[in-house]
Every structure is written in C-alpha cells, then in structure tokens.
Design an enzyme around this catalytic site. Sequence first.
Site, PDB file in Angstrom:
ATOM      1  N   ARG A  18     -76.997  66.166  23.415  1.00  0.00           N
ATOM      2  CA  ARG A  18     -75.712  65.442  23.470  1.00  0.00           C
ATOM      3  C   ARG A  18     -75.432  64.982  24.897  1.00  0.00           C
ATOM      4  NH1 ARG A  18     -71.240  68.899  24.923  1.00  0.00           N
ATOM      5  NH2 ARG A  18     -71.786  71.105  24.831  1.00  0.00           N
ATOM      6  N   GLY A  19     -74.425  64.114  25.022  1.00  0.00           N
ATOM      7  CA  GLY A  19     -74.010  63.650  26.343  1.00  0.00           C
ATOM      8  C   GLY A  19     -75.124  62.911  27.082  1.00  0.00           C
ATOM      9  N   ASN A  88     -81.313  69.181  32.943  1.00  0.00           N
ATOM     10  CA  ASN A  88     -80.044  68.475  32.755  1.00  0.00           C
ATOM     11  C   ASN A  88     -78.911  69.395  32.290  1.00  0.00           C
ATOM     12  OD1 ASN A  88     -78.280  66.017  31.867  1.00  0.00           O
ATOM     13  ND2 ASN A  88     -78.573  67.228  29.991  1.00  0.00           N
ATOM     14  N   ALA A  89     -79.230  70.488  31.594  1.00  0.00           N
ATOM     15  CA  ALA A  89     -78.169  71.352  31.045  1.00  0.00           C
ATOM     16  C   ALA A  89     -77.258  71.826  32.170  1.00  0.00           C
ATOM     17  CB  ALA A  89     -78.781  72.550  30.326  1.00  0.00           C
ATOM     18  N   ILE A  91     -72.854  73.227  33.118  1.00  0.00           N
ATOM     19  CA  ILE A  91     -71.481  73.519  32.693  1.00  0.00           C
ATOM     20  C   ILE A  91     -70.534  73.369  33.878  1.00  0.00           C
ATOM     21  CG2 ILE A  91     -72.041  75.091  30.789  1.00  0.00           C
ATOM     22  CD1 ILE A  91     -71.440  77.447  32.759  1.00  0.00           C
ATOM     23  N   TYR A 153     -69.549  75.036  41.224  1.00  0.00           N
ATOM     24  CA  TYR A 153     -70.321  73.904  40.692  1.00  0.00           C
ATOM     25  C   TYR A 153     -70.932  73.081  41.840  1.00  0.00           C
ATOM     26  CZ  TYR A 153     -71.122  69.630  37.862  1.00  0.00           C
ATOM     27  OH  TYR A 153     -71.660  68.533  37.220  1.00  0.00           O
ATOM     28  N   GLY A 184     -72.350  60.026  39.081  1.00  0.00           N
ATOM     29  CA  GLY A 184     -70.908  60.086  39.270  1.00  0.00           C
ATOM     30  C   GLY A 184     -70.274  60.482  37.942  1.00  0.00           C
ATOM     31  N   TYR A 185     -69.015  60.129  37.742  1.00  0.00           N
ATOM     32  CA  TYR A 185     -68.325  60.525  36.505  1.00  0.00           C
ATOM     33  C   TYR A 185     -68.809  59.689  35.326  1.00  0.00           C
ATOM     34  CZ  TYR A 185     -65.249  63.599  39.094  1.00  0.00           C
ATOM     35  OH  TYR A 185     -64.763  64.633  39.863  1.00  0.00           O
TER      36      TYR A 185
HETATM   37  P1  NDP Z   1     -72.206  68.013  28.152  1.00  0.00           P
HETATM   38  O1  NDP Z   1     -71.207  69.101  28.330  1.00  0.00           O
HETATM   39  O2  NDP Z   1     -71.851  66.823  27.339  1.00  0.00           O
HETATM   40  O3  NDP Z   1     -73.573  68.630  27.558  1.00  0.00           O
HETATM   41  C1  NDP Z   1     -74.130  69.765  28.192  1.00  0.00           C
HETATM   42  C2  NDP Z   1     -75.452  70.107  27.530  1.00  0.00           C
HETATM   43  O4  NDP Z   1     -75.991  71.245  28.215  1.00  0.00           O
HETATM   44  C3  NDP Z   1     -75.294  70.513  26.073  1.00  0.00           C
HETATM   45  O5  NDP Z   1     -76.430  70.059  25.350  1.00  0.00           O
HETATM   46  C4  NDP Z   1     -75.321  72.045  26.127  1.00  0.00           C
HETATM   47  O6  NDP Z   1     -75.820  72.669  24.955  1.00  0.00           O
HETATM   48  C5  NDP Z   1     -76.282  72.268  27.271  1.00  0.00           C
HETATM   49  N1  NDP Z   1     -76.074  73.582  27.877  1.00  0.00           N
HETATM   50  C6  NDP Z   1     -74.996  74.024  28.577  1.00  0.00           C
HETATM   51  N2  NDP Z   1     -75.166  75.300  28.968  1.00  0.00           N
HETATM   52  C7  NDP Z   1     -76.400  75.664  28.505  1.00  0.00           C
HETATM   53  C8  NDP Z   1     -77.164  76.857  28.577  1.00  0.00           C
HETATM   54  N3  NDP Z   1     -76.718  77.965  29.206  1.00  0.00           N
HETATM   55  N4  NDP Z   1     -78.394  76.881  27.975  1.00  0.00           N
HETATM   56  C9  NDP Z   1     -78.863  75.796  27.355  1.00  0.00           C
HETATM   57  N5  NDP Z   1     -78.193  74.623  27.250  1.00  0.00           N
HETATM   58  C10 NDP Z   1     -76.976  74.576  27.822  1.00  0.00           C
HETATM   59  O7  NDP Z   1     -72.653  67.606  29.643  1.00  0.00           O
HETATM   60  P2  NDP Z   1     -72.960  66.167  30.273  1.00  0.00           P
HETATM   61  O8  NDP Z   1     -73.867  65.421  29.382  1.00  0.00           O
HETATM   62  O9  NDP Z   1     -71.693  65.563  30.704  1.00  0.00           O
HETATM   63  O10 NDP Z   1     -73.719  66.620  31.613  1.00  0.00           O
HETATM   64  C11 NDP Z   1     -75.128  66.711  31.699  1.00  0.00           C
HETATM   65  C12 NDP Z   1     -75.513  67.040  33.131  1.00  0.00           C
HETATM   66  O11 NDP Z   1     -74.992  66.046  33.995  1.00  0.00           O
HETATM   67  C13 NDP Z   1     -74.938  68.377  33.642  1.00  0.00           C
HETATM   68  O12 NDP Z   1     -75.883  69.001  34.476  1.00  0.00           O
HETATM   69  C14 NDP Z   1     -73.730  67.945  34.442  1.00  0.00           C
HETATM   70  O13 NDP Z   1     -73.402  68.894  35.425  1.00  0.00           O
HETATM   71  C15 NDP Z   1     -74.220  66.647  35.023  1.00  0.00           C
HETATM   72  N6  NDP Z   1     -73.158  65.740  35.424  1.00  0.00           N
HETATM   73  C16 NDP Z   1     -72.259  65.260  34.506  1.00  0.00           C
HETATM   74  C17 NDP Z   1     -71.269  64.401  34.893  1.00  0.00           C
HETATM   75  C18 NDP Z   1     -70.262  63.824  33.943  1.00  0.00           C
HETATM   76  O14 NDP Z   1     -69.338  63.139  34.416  1.00  0.00           O
HETATM   77  N7  NDP Z   1     -70.388  64.018  32.636  1.00  0.00           N
HETATM   78  C19 NDP Z   1     -71.133  63.990  36.311  1.00  0.00           C
HETATM   79  C20 NDP Z   1     -72.139  64.531  37.179  1.00  0.00           C
HETATM   80  C21 NDP Z   1     -73.112  65.377  36.739  1.00  0.00           C
HETATM   81  P3  NDP Z   1     -74.873  72.863  23.615  1.00  0.00           P
HETATM   82  O15 NDP Z   1     -74.812  71.491  22.984  1.00  0.00           O
HETATM   83  O16 NDP Z   1     -75.607  73.850  22.788  1.00  0.00           O
HETATM   84  O17 NDP Z   1     -73.550  73.337  24.127  1.00  0.00           O
END
Ligand code: NDP
Length: 246
Positions: A18-19, A88-89, A91, A153, A184-185
């Site tokens: 996702r994401g 990429n994962a 939180i 973070y 970025g965001y």
């Molecule tokens: P989302 O919250 O939409 O998705 C996070 C994903 O990471 C999910 O698939 C989740 O799995 C998985 N995940 C989280 N914790 C764990 C864990 N302990 N073990 C395995 N899988 C895990 O995040 P984004 O798509 O927004 O972000 C993706 C990356 O980009 C992250 O590293 C984030 O820090 C970075 N980022 C995001 C930004 C943003 O604005 N969105 C900005 C800058 C960086 P599950 O579906 O099972 O929960």
Amino acid sequence: MADTNPSYRLALVTGGTRGIGAAISRALQAAGRRVVASYRNGHEQAARFRDDTGIETVSFDVADLEQTRVAMADLTSRFGPVSVLVNNAGIIRDIGLVRMERDTWDAVLDTNLGSAFNLCRLLLPAMREQRWGRIVNITSVNGQTGQFGQTHYAAAKAGLQGFTRSLALECARYGVTVNALAPGYVETEMLSELSSETMARVLSGIPVGRLGQPEEIAAGVAFLTADTSGFVTGSTLSINGGQYMS
Ligand code: NDP
C-alpha cells in the site's frame, strides 16, 4: 550487466502492498522485475493488492531480525536470491521528546532504521556473490530538515542516509549500488495522522503547492534500480516538490 539472467530479477519491496510501496512494487513490475511485496498486519489490503497485480506478498515484521531471517529463508528458497531491495516500510509516531516513552523511540528506530540492517545483513551476501544488486532506502525530507514531534523519526531517517553512504562504499566493488530516496509529503494513509492545521502548514511550505503522488516516488526508485544505473551509488535523490533542495 544485462538483465538476462533470471536470478538477477527478483525485487523485494518492504511495505510494498500500500501507499508509496505499492506504487514502487507496480513500477518495478512494469520495469520487468519479478516482485515480492512485504507487509506486516494488513492482510486484507495485501490480498486485494495480490489479486489486482499478480504480485506475490509476504508478511513479517521488518523490525524483528528473527522474523525477517525466517521470511527471507522461505522467500529465497521459493524464488531465488533477491537482487533488488527497497527498504520502504516505515512508521511515524509523532510526539514531543519530553513526553516520549522509550518504547515509542525504539519502535520508530527499529522499524525505520533497524529494518535496513536486518534486510541488508541477510540479503547482501547473495548480491555480492552474484556481483549485482540494487538497494534503495526510503528516507524522508524530515530526516534532512528535522521536524517538530519527530526526533525519533528524523533521527532514523537521517541515520538511514549515513547507513546508505557507508554501505555504498562497502558494496561498490561488488556491482551492488546503495542509494537513498528522500520523499517530501506524499498522499498516503500515513498523512491521515496529521491534523488539518498541520496539513495546511505543510502545503504552504511546498513550492509546487501540492502533495506528491506515490507514483512520482516510484519513478525515482525505478531509475535507481535500473540496469543502467550502475554508476549511481551513495546518493540521495530528493523528490519533494522543491521543499528542500539538497
Ligand atoms: P503507509 O503508512 O501508507 O504504509 C506503510 C507500509 O509499511 C505498510 O505496507 C505497512 O504494512 C508497512 N510496515 C509498517 N511497519 C512495518 C513493520 N514493522 N514490518 C513490516 N511492514 C511494516 O506509508 P507510506 O507509503 O506513506 O510511506 C512509505 C515510506 O515512505 C515510509 O518509509 C515513510 O517513512 C516514507 N515517507 C513517507 C512520506 C509521506 O508523506 N507519505 C514522506 C516521506 C517519507 P501494513 O500494511 O501491514 O501495515
């Protein structure tokens, strides 16, 4: 090296269902990689993603070395060695330092930074042996600038950039590149945790005047993992609408 040997083709995208991760999984599939997308608890979302894309999924906690070890042993026995790894994962658990409990700090550091150790430690030996590999670590603009409520973070994401540059040096002679991509965001569920006031403030600080889309980040990962990107290593690619210029 030409991507003709199937053993060079397997890509693992953590948080890839996702994401931003889902967009990365799709982009790498479109680039001809065989992709496995990992996740932790989102089983229904993962099942929908698998049905939509035909991409294999695997569930484990990237913060847990033993779970990761078991998952990687199973994955490589089923599909062969991983040649492209996208860490990429991640939180967020925003809170000021004076109110932060140690377990919140640990969860954010272990998930965003410790996971890169776990996966690289387990998968790098095979990449070095094959003399071909691509590793991309997803960091954040907030690791470059700092952000209120994100000491944990920002420390993890800034740490991931130092990790990237050091590992790039260790891998350079083996045909394995290691790069960071700092978004970025970006419009994903992660941002649903932000209040409308915070979101308004965020938007006013982005020169292009909008959030990024997951596909715009995925395009950067496709570039960094391409067969033709063997001379790009130890770099940070910022994709942030002009919010921070590095
Ligand atoms: P989302 O919250 O939409 O998705 C996070 C994903 O990471 C999910 O698939 C989740 O799995 C998985 N995940 C989280 N914790 C764990 C864990 N302990 N073990 C395995 N899988 C895990 O995040 P984004 O798509 O927004 O972000 C993706 C990356 O980009 C992250 O590293 C984030 O820090 C970075 N980022 C995001 C930004 C943003 O604005 N969105 C900005 C800058 C960086 P599950 O579906 O099972 O929960």
